[in-house]
Design a protein around this motif. Structure first.
Motif, PDB file in Angstrom:
ATOM      1  N   ALA A  70       0.850  -1.197   0.000  1.00  0.00           N
ATOM      2  CA  ALA A  70       0.000   0.000   0.000  1.00  0.00           C
ATOM      3  C   ALA A  70       0.883   1.243   0.000  1.00  0.00           C
ATOM      4  O   ALA A  70       2.087   1.168   0.245  1.00  0.00           O
ATOM      5  CB  ALA A  70      -0.896  -0.007   1.227  1.00  0.00           C
ATOM      6  N   THR A  71       0.280   2.393  -0.258  1.00  0.00           N
ATOM      7  CA  THR A  71       1.033   3.656  -0.214  1.00  0.00           C
ATOM      8  C   THR A  71       0.546   4.484   0.969  1.00  0.00           C
ATOM      9  O   THR A  71      -0.642   4.478   1.306  1.00  0.00           O
ATOM     10  CB  THR A  71       0.835   4.456  -1.518  1.00  0.00           C
ATOM     11  N   ARG A  72       1.476   5.194   1.601  1.00  0.00           N
ATOM     12  CA  ARG A  72       1.132   6.038   2.756  1.00  0.00           C
ATOM     13  C   ARG A  72       0.324   7.249   2.301  1.00  0.00           C
ATOM     14  O   ARG A  72       0.501   7.751   1.195  1.00  0.00           O
ATOM     15  CB  ARG A  72       2.390   6.520   3.462  1.00  0.00           C
ATOM     16  N   VAL A  73      -0.546   7.708   3.183  1.00  0.00           N
ATOM     17  CA  VAL A  73      -1.318   8.919   2.927  1.00  0.00           C
ATOM     18  C   VAL A  73      -0.572  10.066   3.603  1.00  0.00           C
ATOM     19  O   VAL A  73      -0.332  10.024   4.815  1.00  0.00           O
ATOM     20  CB  VAL A  73      -2.752   8.796   3.492  1.00  0.00           C
ATOM     21  N   ASN A  74      -0.159  11.063   2.828  1.00  0.00           N
ATOM     22  CA  ASN A  74       0.601  12.192   3.378  1.00  0.00           C
ATOM     23  C   ASN A  74      -0.226  12.929   4.421  1.00  0.00           C
ATOM     24  O   ASN A  74      -1.391  13.257   4.211  1.00  0.00           O
ATOM     25  CB  ASN A  74       1.016  13.169   2.270  1.00  0.00           C
ATOM     26  N   GLY A  75       0.375  13.179   5.591  1.00  0.00           N
ATOM     27  CA  GLY A  75      -0.291  13.919   6.649  1.00  0.00           C
ATOM     28  C   GLY A  75      -1.121  13.050   7.584  1.00  0.00           C
ATOM     29  O   GLY A  75      -1.616  13.542   8.588  1.00  0.00           O
ATOM     30  N   PHE A  76      -1.320  11.782   7.235  1.00  0.00           N
ATOM     31  CA  PHE A  76      -2.110  10.866   8.066  1.00  0.00           C
ATOM     32  C   PHE A  76      -1.290   9.583   8.280  1.00  0.00           C
ATOM     33  O   PHE A  76      -1.346   8.667   7.471  1.00  0.00           O
ATOM     34  CB  PHE A  76      -3.448  10.529   7.398  1.00  0.00           C
ATOM     35  N   SER A  77      -0.572   9.537   9.387  1.00  0.00           N
ATOM     36  CA  SER A  77       0.351   8.425   9.625  1.00  0.00           C
ATOM     37  C   SER A  77      -0.355   7.100   9.912  1.00  0.00           C
ATOM     38  O   SER A  77       0.260   6.049   9.812  1.00  0.00           O
ATOM     39  CB  SER A  77       1.291   8.762  10.780  1.00  0.00           C
ATOM     40  N   ASN A  78      -1.625   7.129  10.280  1.00  0.00           N
ATOM     41  CA  ASN A  78      -2.352   5.899  10.616  1.00  0.00           C
ATOM     42  C   ASN A  78      -3.098   5.292   9.429  1.00  0.00           C
ATOM     43  O   ASN A  78      -3.784   4.295   9.583  1.00  0.00           O
ATOM     44  CB  ASN A  78      -3.357   6.166  11.737  1.00  0.00           C
ATOM     45  N   PHE A  79      -2.988   5.906   8.247  1.00  0.00           N
ATOM     46  CA  PHE A  79      -3.750   5.448   7.085  1.00  0.00           C
ATOM     47  C   PHE A  79      -2.840   5.164   5.901  1.00  0.00           C
ATOM     48  O   PHE A  79      -1.802   5.796   5.725  1.00  0.00           O
ATOM     49  CB  PHE A  79      -4.785   6.503   6.663  1.00  0.00           C
ATOM     50  N   VAL A  80      -3.257   4.182   5.082  1.00  0.00           N
ATOM     51  CA  VAL A  80      -2.589   3.880   3.817  1.00  0.00           C
ATOM     52  C   VAL A  80      -3.655   3.785   2.736  1.00  0.00           C
ATOM     53  O   VAL A  80      -4.833   3.616   3.027  1.00  0.00           O
ATOM     54  CB  VAL A  80      -1.788   2.557   3.886  1.00  0.00           C
ATOM     55  N   LYS A  81      -3.221   3.886   1.467  1.00  0.00           N
ATOM     56  CA  LYS A  81      -4.141   3.698   0.345  1.00  0.00           C
ATOM     57  C   LYS A  81      -4.029   2.263  -0.128  1.00  0.00           C
ATOM     58  O   LYS A  81      -2.935   1.751  -0.374  1.00  0.00           O
ATOM     59  CB  LYS A  81      -3.772   4.629  -0.819  1.00  0.00           C
ATOM     60  N   SER A  82      -5.155   1.600  -0.258  1.00  0.00           N
ATOM     61  CA  SER A  82      -5.181   0.228  -0.746  1.00  0.00           C
ATOM     62  C   SER A  82      -4.722   0.196  -2.195  1.00  0.00           C
ATOM     63  O   SER A  82      -5.124   1.038  -2.996  1.00  0.00           O
ATOM     64  CB  SER A  82      -6.602  -0.332  -0.654  1.00  0.00           C
ATOM     65  N   PRO A  83      -3.874  -0.757  -2.564  1.00  0.00           N
ATOM     66  CA  PRO A  83      -3.431  -0.833  -3.957  1.00  0.00           C
ATOM     67  C   PRO A  83      -4.519  -1.345  -4.909  1.00  0.00           C
ATOM     68  O   PRO A  83      -4.366  -1.279  -6.112  1.00  0.00           O
ATOM     69  CB  PRO A  83      -2.261  -1.823  -3.900  1.00  0.00           C
ATOM     70  N   TYR A  84      -5.631  -1.802  -4.368  1.00  0.00           N
ATOM     71  CA  TYR A  84      -6.697  -2.355  -5.203  1.00  0.00           C
ATOM     72  C   TYR A  84      -7.751  -1.334  -5.586  1.00  0.00           C
ATOM     73  O   TYR A  84      -8.335  -1.411  -6.658  1.00  0.00           O
ATOM     74  CB  TYR A  84      -7.370  -3.537  -4.484  1.00  0.00           C
ATOM     75  N   ASN A  85      -8.041  -0.382  -4.695  1.00  0.00           N
ATOM     76  CA  ASN A  85      -9.119   0.559  -5.000  1.00  0.00           C
ATOM     77  C   ASN A  85      -8.810   1.989  -4.543  1.00  0.00           C
ATOM     78  O   ASN A  85      -9.691   2.839  -4.577  1.00  0.00           O
ATOM     79  CB  ASN A  85     -10.436   0.088  -4.370  1.00  0.00           C
ATOM     80  N   ASP A  86      -7.595   2.273  -4.134  1.00  0.00           N
ATOM     81  CA  ASP A  86      -7.156   3.601  -3.686  1.00  0.00           C
ATOM     82  C   ASP A  86      -8.002   4.172  -2.552  1.00  0.00           C
ATOM     83  O   ASP A  86      -8.034   5.373  -2.345  1.00  0.00           O
ATOM     84  CB  ASP A  86      -7.119   4.598  -4.856  1.00  0.00           C
ATOM     85  N   ARG A  87      -8.671   3.318  -1.788  1.00  0.00           N
ATOM     86  CA  ARG A  87      -9.431   3.775  -0.621  1.00  0.00           C
ATOM     87  C   ARG A  87      -8.527   3.708   0.587  1.00  0.00           C
ATOM     88  O   ARG A  87      -7.625   2.886   0.679  1.00  0.00           O
ATOM     89  CB  ARG A  87     -10.662   2.892  -0.412  1.00  0.00           C
ATOM     90  N   TRP A  88      -8.785   4.574   1.555  1.00  0.00           N
ATOM     91  CA  TRP A  88      -7.961   4.640   2.754  1.00  0.00           C
ATOM     92  C   TRP A  88      -8.303   3.491   3.690  1.00  0.00           C
ATOM     93  O   TRP A  88      -9.472   3.163   3.904  1.00  0.00           O
ATOM     94  CB  TRP A  88      -8.187   5.953   3.476  1.00  0.00           C
ATOM     95  N   VAL A  89      -7.270   2.904   4.302  1.00  0.00           N
ATOM     96  CA  VAL A  89      -7.427   1.826   5.265  1.00  0.00           C
ATOM     97  C   VAL A  89      -6.644   2.206   6.510  1.00  0.00           C
ATOM     98  O   VAL A  89      -5.480   2.584   6.422  1.00  0.00           O
ATOM     99  CB  VAL A  89      -6.896   0.482   4.705  1.00  0.00           C
ATOM    100  N   LYS A  90      -7.281   2.129   7.672  1.00  0.00           N
ATOM    101  CA  LYS A  90      -6.616   2.474   8.929  1.00  0.00           C
ATOM    102  C   LYS A  90      -5.717   1.313   9.351  1.00  0.00           C
ATOM    103  O   LYS A  90      -6.175   0.181   9.486  1.00  0.00           O
ATOM    104  CB  LYS A  90      -7.645   2.748  10.019  1.00  0.00           C
ATOM    105  N   VAL A  91      -4.428   1.617   9.562  1.00  0.00           N
ATOM    106  CA  VAL A  91      -3.462   0.590   9.938  1.00  0.00           C
ATOM    107  C   VAL A  91      -2.738   0.954  11.236  1.00  0.00           C
ATOM    108  O   VAL A  91      -1.609   0.529  11.457  1.00  0.00           O
ATOM    109  CB  VAL A  91      -2.432   0.342   8.800  1.00  0.00           C
ATOM    110  N   LYS A  92      -3.401   1.696  12.108  1.00  0.00           N
ATOM    111  CA  LYS A  92      -2.799   2.119  13.371  1.00  0.00           C
ATOM    112  C   LYS A  92      -2.410   0.890  14.195  1.00  0.00           C
ATOM    113  O   LYS A  92      -3.215  -0.004  14.418  1.00  0.00           O
ATOM    114  CB  LYS A  92      -3.781   2.976  14.161  1.00  0.00           C
ATOM    115  N   GLY A  93      -1.154   0.841  14.640  1.00  0.00           N
ATOM    116  CA  GLY A  93      -0.677  -0.238  15.486  1.00  0.00           C
ATOM    117  C   GLY A  93      -0.230  -1.481  14.726  1.00  0.00           C
ATOM    118  O   GLY A  93       0.234  -2.436  15.336  1.00  0.00           O
TER     119      GLY A  93
END
Length: 116
Positions: A70-93
């Protein structure tokens, strides 16, 4: 001739007492068994089950399975963009390199990606 038909219970006569109920015998108590003086071997521990595919331990082989990252979302350290649909996924912890299931897919068609 007045006989009562078979199977009919006759009513008790007024003033008559019914026989006392029979006492049930108490089950015999077994004397307590003494523990065996020699200790038993401890049970062998069960082999560890593999981690579920939704999240693997950090430090696992990142090339295993060939999953996209996945790719990181700039400014939001707890979220990444899914490589399948570019939707944000929370990955905190969740540690970097872990395998994560995209929550937007049904169980039968789950798609997995790595946390950057």
């Amino acid at each position: 001739m007045s006989e009562s038909p078979e199977g009919w219970a006759q009513a008790p006569m007024p003033g008559a007492t019914s026989p006392a109920p029979k006492k049930q015998e108490a089950p015999e108590e077994k004397p307590e068994e003494k523990p065996d003086p020699k200790p038993e071997k401890p049970a062998e521990p069960e082999p560890e089950k593999p981690a579920p595919p939704t999240q693997e331990a950090a430090g696992s082989d990142k090339k295993k399975g060939g999953y996209p990252t996945a790719t990181r979302v700039n400014g939001f350290s707890n979220f990444v963009k899914s490589p399948y649909n570019d939707r944000w996924v929370k990955v905190k912890g969740i540690p970097s390199g872990s395998l994560v299931a995209d929550p937007r897919f049904d169980v039968g068609e789950k798609k997995y990606f790595r946390v950057p």
